[in-house]
Write a protein that holds these residues in place. Structure first.
Motif, PDB file in Angstrom:
ATOM      1  N   HIS A   1       1.975   8.071   5.147  1.00 20.35           N
ATOM      2  CA  HIS A   1       2.187   7.178   4.479  1.00 20.35           C
ATOM      3  C   HIS A   1       3.725   6.765   4.137  1.00 20.35           C
ATOM      4  CE1 HIS A   1      -2.208   6.539   4.510  1.00 20.35           C
ATOM      5  NE2 HIS A   1      -2.229   7.663   3.702  1.00 20.35           N
TER       6      HIS A   1
ATOM      7  N   VAL B   1       0.720  -1.370   0.005  1.00 18.80           N
ATOM      8  CA  VAL B   1      -0.097   0.122  -0.091  1.00 18.80           C
ATOM      9  C   VAL B   1       1.078   1.109  -0.119  1.00 18.80           C
ATOM     10  CG1 VAL B   1      -2.013  -1.316   1.193  1.00 18.80           C
ATOM     11  CG2 VAL B   1      -0.366  -0.125   2.481  1.00 18.80           C
ATOM     12  N   TRP B   2       0.214   2.362  -0.691  1.00 18.34           N
ATOM     13  CA  TRP B   2       1.069   3.526  -0.601  1.00 18.34           C
ATOM     14  C   TRP B   2       2.491   3.383  -1.167  1.00 18.34           C
ATOM     15  CZ3 TRP B   2      -2.067   7.300  -0.773  1.00 18.34           C
ATOM     16  CH2 TRP B   2      -3.260   7.451  -0.210  1.00 18.34           C
TER      17      TRP B   2
ATOM     18  N   ASP C   1      -4.143   5.674  -3.658  1.00 17.80           N
ATOM     19  CA  ASP C   1      -3.474   4.268  -3.528  1.00 17.80           C
ATOM     20  C   ASP C   1      -3.778   3.176  -4.687  1.00 17.80           C
ATOM     21  OD1 ASP C   1      -1.353   2.639  -2.933  1.00 17.80           O
ATOM     22  OD2 ASP C   1      -2.881   1.699  -1.467  1.00 17.80           O
ATOM     23  N   HIS C   2      -2.778   2.905  -5.556  1.00 14.49           N
ATOM     24  CA  HIS C   2      -3.192   2.010  -6.755  1.00 14.49           C
ATOM     25  C   HIS C   2      -3.671   0.577  -6.108  1.00 14.49           C
ATOM     26  CE1 HIS C   2      -1.282   4.575 -10.075  1.00 14.49           C
ATOM     27  NE2 HIS C   2      -2.370   5.009  -9.711  1.00 14.49           N
ATOM     28  N   PHE C   3      -2.822   0.287  -4.685  1.00 19.48           N
ATOM     29  CA  PHE C   3      -3.168  -0.920  -4.418  1.00 19.48           C
ATOM     30  C   PHE C   3      -4.377  -1.425  -3.303  1.00 19.48           C
ATOM     31  CE2 PHE C   3      -2.359  -4.420  -1.295  1.00 19.48           C
ATOM     32  CZ  PHE C   3      -2.025  -5.164  -2.036  1.00 19.48           C
ATOM     33  N   SER C   4      -4.645  -0.271  -2.552  1.00 18.85           N
ATOM     34  CA  SER C   4      -5.783  -0.394  -1.652  1.00 18.85           C
ATOM     35  C   SER C   4      -7.012   0.633  -2.078  1.00 18.85           C
ATOM     36  CB  SER C   4      -5.633   0.163  -0.263  1.00 18.85           C
ATOM     37  OG  SER C   4      -5.188   1.710  -0.286  1.00 18.85           O
ATOM     38  N   LYS C   5      -6.854   1.328  -3.233  1.00 21.27           N
ATOM     39  CA  LYS C   5      -7.877   2.105  -3.840  1.00 21.27           C
ATOM     40  C   LYS C   5      -8.256   3.301  -2.589  1.00 21.27           C
ATOM     41  CE  LYS C   5      -7.390  -0.270  -7.292  1.00 21.27           C
ATOM     42  NZ  LYS C   5      -6.754   0.162  -8.513  1.00 21.27           N
ATOM     43  N   TYR C   6      -7.508   3.511  -1.571  1.00 25.24           N
ATOM     44  CA  TYR C   6      -7.922   4.495  -0.564  1.00 25.24           C
ATOM     45  C   TYR C   6      -7.415   5.631  -1.169  1.00 25.24           C
ATOM     46  CZ  TYR C   6      -8.141   6.582   3.955  1.00 25.24           C
ATOM     47  OH  TYR C   6      -8.684   7.164   5.013  1.00 25.24           O
ATOM     48  N   CYS C   7      -8.190   6.802  -0.754  1.00 25.27           N
ATOM     49  CA  CYS C   7      -7.871   8.237  -1.552  1.00 25.27           C
ATOM     50  C   CYS C   7      -7.925   9.104  -0.497  1.00 25.27           C
ATOM     51  CB  CYS C   7      -9.197   8.529  -2.440  1.00 25.27           C
ATOM     52  SG  CYS C   7      -9.418   7.341  -3.729  1.00 25.27           S
TER      53      CYS C   7
END
Length: 362
Positions: free
Chosen positions: A230, A172-173, A198-204
């Motif tokens: 992060h 992540v991140w 974040d491209h892995f967790s899709k958290y914004c």
């Protein structure tokens, strides 16, 4: 002396002379069990030669019969319609151009540049009036190296493939993407949102910004909201371009009247340009433009530019001129190989307006 003369004759190749059609020619022929040869001689100097292997059915014939067969075949090959016309050598009624003549490139340029036709049509036009060895090969090389044809003509090849997808992150991140959302209503003095995903967790993360913002203010916000939480990412993907235009809404009290007027004028010019491009698209769809404005005679490529780095299988980085306000990584589907001597320095880019090439006046 005889041995020395024989050794010289065997180890040195005779130089063919130019034929003089005002003088007599002599044909000398000889044959063996496996081959025959014919030499065209003029005043004791060879002018042309011809040799072929003897066909198996003819090996049982007499020597004079094999010589006669060779003479007949040589006559059908060597008696080409050469002639001397106005002091110039002609072949089959066409002017003969020696391969080493400096006029050869000038003739090729004159024929091809009159319309910049393809290889077959250029070859056909040359064949009507001229003759020179390796005509097809020379015409192919000349047309492929024509700079005008390379800029205005497209290659009929298969598609080079789609853009390569981004690699899947391992944590992540580590790989993130950023984007700016502008022209929003003012909320507590903020009109822009910087989105970081974040491209892995899709958290914004959504970071509010005020206009005008600078690289320094964006960096401060990025450190305070992303790196502090992060850490430093390994890669950042953004679609931002230095030449990307933005449309901002007019907000009273944000700037002085003169600045607002300038912004409104730029906005009106930008909208007029969009309207003009949409009208052009509608006209092209309706096929109502005249032939000269459809784009067939407009350049399809600009350059050439040297490849600086191979990014992946379908993307390369080009060496653009200094100060170019254009991203230097391109998909190979919009590129073509340049065939000629490259320039010493990168050529200047044509003038751009909102990311598009400004059309030159006709």
């Amino acid at each position: 002396m005889a041995f020395t003369g024989l050794k010289t004759a065997v180890t040195s190749a005779p130089v063919l002379a130019m034929p003089d059609f005002a003088k007599l020619f002599t044909v000398e022929c000889d044959a063996s069990m496996f081959g025959f040869g014919v030499i065209l001689v003029q005043e004791g100097h060879p002018v042309a030669f011809f040799s072929r292997p003897v066909a198996p059915p003819h090996r049982s014939l007499a020597t004079y019969e094999r010589e006669l067969i060779g003479l007949v075949q040589a006559a059908s090959t060597c008696t080409a319609p050469w002639a001397l016309v106005d002091g110039m050598v002609a072949f089959d009624g066409r002017l003969y151009i020696p391969p080493a003549s400096p006029l050869l490139q000038e003739i090729l340029a004159a024929i091809h540049n009159d319309g910049h036709e393809g290889i077959h049509r250029t070859l056909h036009r040359l064949w009507q009036d001229f003759h020179f060895p390796n005509m097809r090969h020379l015409v192919q090389d000349f047309v492929k190296a024509c700079v005008t044809c390379q800029q205005y003509k497209s290659d009929h090849l298969r598609s080079a493939g789609l853009l390569q997808p981004l690699p899947v992150p391992s944590a992540v991140w580590v790989d993130i993407g950023i984007d700016f959302i502008e022209a929003l209503p003012r909320v507590q003095g903020k009109t822009i949102i910087l989105s970081v995903m974040d491209h892995f967790s899709k958290y914004c993360h959504f970071i509010p910004l005020a206009h005008p913002y600078t690289a320094e203010s964006v960096a401060h916000a990025f450190f305070a909201n992303i790196i502090r939480l992060h850490g430093v990412p390994q890669s950042i993907v953004s679609d931002r371009d230095l030449d990307s235009p933005t449309i901002r809404s007019y907000e009273p009290g944000e700037t002085r009247v003169a600045t607002v007027a300038q912004e409104m004028e730029e906005r009106a010019a930008f909208l007029n340009d969009i309207r003009y491009r949409l009208e052009q698209a509608q006209q092209r769809a309706a096929a109502s433009l005249p032939r000269s404005a459809i784009g067939k005679l407009k350049p399809r490529y600009i350059g050439p530019y040297q490849v600086a780095e191979l990014i992946n299988e379908v993307a390369v980085q080009l060496q653009l001129p200094p100060g170019a306000r254009l991203h230097d990584v391109f998909h190979i589907g919009v590129l073509k190989k340049f065939v000629s001597t490259p320039p010493a320095v990168p050529l200047l880019l044509p003038p751009l307006l909102h990311g598009a090439v400004v059309p030159a006046p006709a």
